[in-house]
Design a protein around this motif. Structure first.
Motif, PDB file in Angstrom:
ATOM      1  N   SER A  58       0.954 -39.732   1.745  1.00 51.50           N
ATOM      2  CA  SER A  58      -0.417 -39.857   2.210  1.00 51.50           C
ATOM      3  C   SER A  58      -0.433 -40.503   3.582  1.00 51.50           C
ATOM      4  O   SER A  58       0.296 -41.450   3.849  1.00 51.50           O
ATOM      5  CB  SER A  58      -1.212 -40.712   1.229  1.00 51.50           C
ATOM      6  N   SER A  72      -5.724 -31.164   4.654  1.00 49.47           N
ATOM      7  CA  SER A  72      -5.880 -32.137   3.563  1.00 49.47           C
ATOM      8  C   SER A  72      -7.292 -32.715   3.540  1.00 49.47           C
ATOM      9  O   SER A  72      -7.796 -33.113   2.497  1.00 49.47           O
ATOM     10  CB  SER A  72      -4.843 -33.250   3.685  1.00 49.47           C
ATOM     11  N   VAL A 125      -6.817 -34.627  -0.130  1.00 50.31           N
ATOM     12  CA  VAL A 125      -5.721 -34.127  -0.952  1.00 50.31           C
ATOM     13  C   VAL A 125      -4.436 -34.714  -0.366  1.00 50.31           C
ATOM     14  O   VAL A 125      -4.229 -34.648   0.841  1.00 50.31           O
ATOM     15  CB  VAL A 125      -5.668 -32.591  -0.900  1.00 50.31           C
TER      16      VAL A 125
END
Lengths: 369, 354
Positions: free
Chosen positions: B207, B320, B329
């Motif tokens: 992330s 994302s 995401v």
């Protein structure tokens, strides 16, 4: 006439308890035939002990022969209180750690329990774990599903009722259900007076991951927030029980109220983990300081809810216990300070511990900025 | 007849080489331009719908934005975008060098178990939470991830020294180590309580949301340093592509180049991954795309891989944020889901053209 009516009612009640005692419909909608004697039980989740205590009171550890290790892992201070009161809990066999994957069906069967109590969803074997269910049933063990997590609002009363029947503690179950309904009605009645729903952001397990923001929507505390009259801004966004939203979304939506859930405990405070600390063994000042600290993360001071001191934190473990009504009341009071002015969640908490818990209330369960 | 022949006189080798290099330089410029556009697009993407005009204005004069927008731009979007840039670039550069020194097109920072080692380090930090009084808890996970990645490289280098094998043994050692490390990560999963387990799982999904200016700066500095060192080795690496024996006969100390590359690549990967978690695929595919575009001459191949990696992660970052508006995401999922089909198309396209 009244006498006759009373007689008929009493007879009906007796009959219904008699028939119901032999078999119950559990929370998975399964018809479960109960064993003639429920002497030995295993718990799919250790945290069920707090609910079981409502029914079993001081006899709590006598029937429990096996359980998962989630209670001591996730709420160590709460478990320590139970352990101190019931040292026998140490001898209860741990069937696994904190997940269904670690659950040992062999160990469970070897304990020869009469009844296994599982959750629809949670940390132990859940309703989708057909393999475990089949194995236990093949060994002649009745399996009963309860639920305090997926839909706490609808299922708490029914779960306690089913447990009461299975354990032969109908009286105790009825007492708790009356308490639960009375406290729930207090919120419902006052909610009728409200005009508009304040917008809320519910941040789940604050501090667990470095990035913002895990939230709960259609399940667990998300459902309690709905019942407390909050307008959950992540509701339309997150389809399931929980999900992660963008910090930017939060800054743009600018909810009126922020509520974080606390997974911190005395051990995490000692280690300096940046979570909110609530629950057993946490005093009010520590709780408040921990909330302040997490609200210092980038972006949060710019939230109007934080700047306007409408930021709160609640004990995360209201997620899965019959005492969720207390958390619901606390949230309702934050959302509608005027309409709920005479609602006393602290008092509800105190009475819950006095009447339904074998241990003393010792800790802080919510806090605010 | 004869006049046309004079007009189409073939170019000399030097001229063709010069022309090819010009084309390669042009490709680099195009890649850089595409990267700039992608970065702007990335900064302009987000659920709050802040228009690009306001963003440009805000970048020039931050005071013109209201507080929430300013926080969104400077604390949310920019670190995120810059993190995608530097991490993508680092992984692209690392992958390119790895593929060359291991003489293996499937090599990437993952081949030698670097990512698995970083995940193990992070998992250990999450499960055991060792208390180090001088270290803020937030830095514990990245630090442990970093140390484990370096440790695993050290182990491989030791094995290599002891065994003395070439690139094949190196890859096999790496794969063996990777399996061992992954088993240990699974052991951590088993030991972890459910909160910690989820932390580990999320960490390994990757992330960019953990980006902060400090982290970005640290990765950027490492990237610049390693890029400079890699470029100084560009010729040796180019020669290495024609075979170890050939390179050695031309005066390249293959073993030394390989060792130096491995150390730098691990440093680069460890620094990049320790802040963002596992982001696969970029280090493998970035160099492949670069090779398709500019060929094997490392003076162009290394910068092209760096740019391709950055471009890929920047595009993944846009995806994302855009796939489900309002939600993010995890980028590790996006790089694989969006990158794999694109990569397949590239390969199929090349097969058709050949």
């Amino acid at each position: 006439m009244n006498y006759l009516k009373g007689m008929a009612l009493a007879l009906g009640l007796t009959l219904s308890t008699l028939t119901l005692a032999a078999s119950v419909t559990d929370l998975a909608g399964r018809q479960v035939t109960l064993p003639a004697k429920v002497g030995r039980i295993i718990l799919g989740e250790g945290r069920m002990l707090t609910t079981l205590a409502i029914l079993e009171k001081q006899q709590l550890p006598q029937r429990v022969v096996g359980m998962l290790g989630d209670f001591e892992q996730l709420d160590p201070a709460g478990y320590a209180q139970y352990r101190q009161r019931f040292p026998a809990l140490d001898k209860v066999v741990r069937l696994g750690k904190t997940s269904a994957a670690t659950f040992s069906a062999e160990q469970a069967i070897a304990l020869k329990p009469d009844l296994a109590i599982f959750s629809l969803s949670g940390h132990g074997p859940d309703v989708n774990d057909h393999a475990t269910l089949k194995r236990l049933q093949a060994a002649g063990i009745a399996v009963l599903y309860v639920d305090f997590t997926r839909d706490p609002l609808l299922h708490t009363v029914r779960s306690v009722e089913v447990l009461g029947q299975a354990l032969g503690r109908q009286q105790e179950a009825a007492e708790f259900i009356a308490f639960y309904r009375t406290e729930m009605d207090k919120v419902r009645q006052r909610l009728k007076l409200t005009r508009r729903q304040p917008t809320v952001f519910l941040e789940s397990r604050v501090g667990l991951s470095r990035e913002c923001c895990e939230t709960m929507t259609h399940g667990m505390i998300g459902r309690l927030l709905d019942a407390a009259g909050g307008h959950n801004i992540a509701g339309p966004l997150v389809p399931g029980m929980h999900g992660t939203v963008n910090l930017e979304f939060l800054l743009k939506a600018q909810p009126e109220v922020y509520i974080g859930t606390a997974i911190g405990n005395p051990a995490s405070v000692a280690r300096g983990v940046p979570t909110i600390a609530l629950g057993s063994g946490i005093d009010a000042a520590t709780a408040r300081a921990s909330l302040r600290k997490v609200l210092g993360r980038p972006g949060f001071p710019q939230l109007k809810a934080v700047a306007g001191k409408r930021a709160f934190a609640i004990w995360h473990h209201y997620n899965y216990s019959a005492q969720n009504i207390i958390g619901l009341q606390a949230m309702a009071k934050w959302l509608y300070p005027q309409e709920m002015a005479d609602l006393q969640p602290e008092d509800t908490l105190r009475r819950f511990y006095q009447r339904f818990q074998p241990v003393a209330l010792n800790g802080t369960y919510w806090t605010q900025l | 007849m004869s006049t046309t022949l004079v007009l189409e006189a073939p170019l000399s080798l030097a001229q063709r080489y010069h022309r090819a290099n010009l084309r390669r330089a042009a490709v680099l410029l195009l890649l850089a331009a595409a990267l700039c556009l992608s970065l702007l697009w990335d900064i302009g993407t987000g659920p709050s719908g802040l228009p690009l005009r306001d963003i440009v204005q805000g970048l020039l004069a931050p005071a013109s934005l209201d507080v929430a927008d300013r926080v969104i731009l400077f604390d949310v979007r920019l670190p995120y975008t810059c993190m995608a840039l530097v991490v993508g670039a680092a992984l692209g550069l690392a992958g390119a060098q790895m593929q060359t020194v291991l003489n293996n097109p499937l090599a990437s920072p993952f081949t030698l178990g670097l990512a698995a080692a970083a995940t193990l380090g992070a998992a250990m930090a999450i499960v055991f939470v060792p208390v180090l009084p001088w270290l803020p808890v937030e830095l514990l996970t990245p630090l442990c991830a970093f140390l484990m990645a370096l440790l695993s490289t050290g182990l491989i280098l030791l094995l290599l020294r002891w065994h003395g094998g070439g690139s094949h043994s190196l890859v096999l050692f790496g794969i063996a180590l990777m399996f061992a490390l992954e088993a240990l990560v699974s052991l951590m999963h088993f030991l972890a309580d459910s909160n910690a387990l989820e932390q580990i799982v999320f960490w390994s999904m990757g992330s960019l949301g953990r980006a902060s200016w400090h982290n970005v700066l640290l990765v950027a500095v490492t990237l610049l340093l390693c890029f400079g060192l890699a470029m100084r080795r560009a010729w040796a690496l180019t020669l290495l592509r024609s075979g170890e024996a050939q390179a050695e006969s031309l005066g390249v100390d293959v073993a030394r180049v390989r060792r130096a590359c491995l150390v730098e690549v691990s440093l680069l990967t460890a620094v990049a991954l320790c802040f963002v978690g596992t982001i696969g695929f970029v280090g493998l595919v970035g160099p492949h795309i670069a090779r398709l575009l500019v060929g094997e001459q490392h003076r162009y191949f290394l910068p092209a891989s760096t740019l391709c990696g950055a471009l890929m992660l920047s595009l993944a970052s846009i995806a994302s944020k855009s796939l489900i508006p309002g939600l993010i995401v995890p980028i590790g999922i996006v790089t694989a889901l969006v990158g794999v089909p694109a990569f397949m198309l590239l390969i199929l396209g090349r097969r058709a053209a050949a």
